[in-house]
Design an enzyme around this catalytic site. Structure first.
Site: not given
Ligand code: FPP
Length: 250
Positions: A30, A78
């Site tokens: 991340d 996503n």
């Protein structure tokens, strides 16, 4: 045996217990977007930098003696990102898959993909199949990329598989053990992760390996993924070495 590793920019050392290296390391990579934003760059540049780091970490994990590495490349959620960012990630996957063929050959790495690949363009699916097929007999580290992956979706698809099998050939439902369920997950055959690393400070699982992470040790660092390096991986493993794993026992 303890292996002392010298940090590049300081005189301090990181100590890893070579007999207690996590067999399977899972990573939530991340912070690519934040990394790019801090530099006034588009988010796609953060992902590119992240892909470069991933290559280094595959090599470093293999050298440290990790036998399985699983990374979260693209989640089922996503797709909600802008078309521009999704497009940039797809371009990166295409490029990275070719690069990975070379790395896998050099390092004897077996590549696996988990997630529902059916949603990708045909050429990406072909690329994935080629990578998995070409490397399937490699005997070194298993490197698994989770793309279009969600832990709940994986469990949902596993239930579908079990029900389809039952419909074709009914079995004793009392025989549905945890192992039986695990064998129907995308990760069938892989040991559960011993260590989960999450970069850029967030304290959540984000729908990653929900079944498999049941007893994993969690290591969260504020370092953004494009700044993560071999030394950070060693820090995570050294922290893991200090954990006492009880698996619910005493
Ligand atoms: C999370 O950062 C990262 C991703 C959604 C993509 C990860 C992809 C790579 C590292 C590229 C290479 C990967 C493969 C499998 C080829 P973020 O964008 O959510 O960062 P932010 O939280 O700072 O916005």
């Amino acid at each position: 045996m303890l292996r002392k590793l010298f940090k590049r920019d300081t005189s301090s050392t990181i100590t890893i217990d070579e007999h207690n290296v996590p067999r399977h390391v899972a990573i939530i990579m991340d912070g690519n977007g934040r990394w790019a934003k801090r530099r006034g760059m588009p988010r796609s540049m953060g992902h590119r930098a992240g892909a470069d780091v991933l290559k280094e970490i595959v090599i470093a994990a293999d050298e440290i003696g990790v036998s399985a590495l699983t990374v979260y490349g693209f989640s089922t959620e996503n797709w909600k990102r802008s078309a521009e960012e999704v497009g940039a990630l797809m371009k990166l996957f295409r490029f990275y898959m070719k690069r990975l063929l070379k790395i896998a050959a050099e390092k004897n790495v077996r590549v696996k993909m988990i997630g529902d690949k059916r949603r990708f363009d045909a050429d990406i699916i072909e690329g994935i199949d080629k990578l998995v097929e070409t490397t399937k007999d490699n005997t070194g580290m298993t490197f698994t990329i989770a793309i279009n992956y969600g832990g709940r979706d994986e469990i949902r698809r596993a239930v579908q598989k079990m029900l389809k099998e039952y419909r074709e050939s009914p079995y004793d439902v009392e025989g549905v053990t945890e192992q039986f369920v695990a064998d129907h997950l995308d990760t069938a055959g892989l040991p559960d992760p011993d260590l989960l690393i999450r970069t850029s400070g967030e304290l959540r699982l984000s729908n990653y390996l929900l079944w498999q992470l049941a007893y994993s040790e969690i290591y969260v660092t504020d370092v953004l993924w494009p700044d993560f390096d071999e030394e950070e991986l060693q820090n995570a493993i050294a922290a893991y070495n200090k954990r006492e794993r009880r698996f619910g026992g005493r």
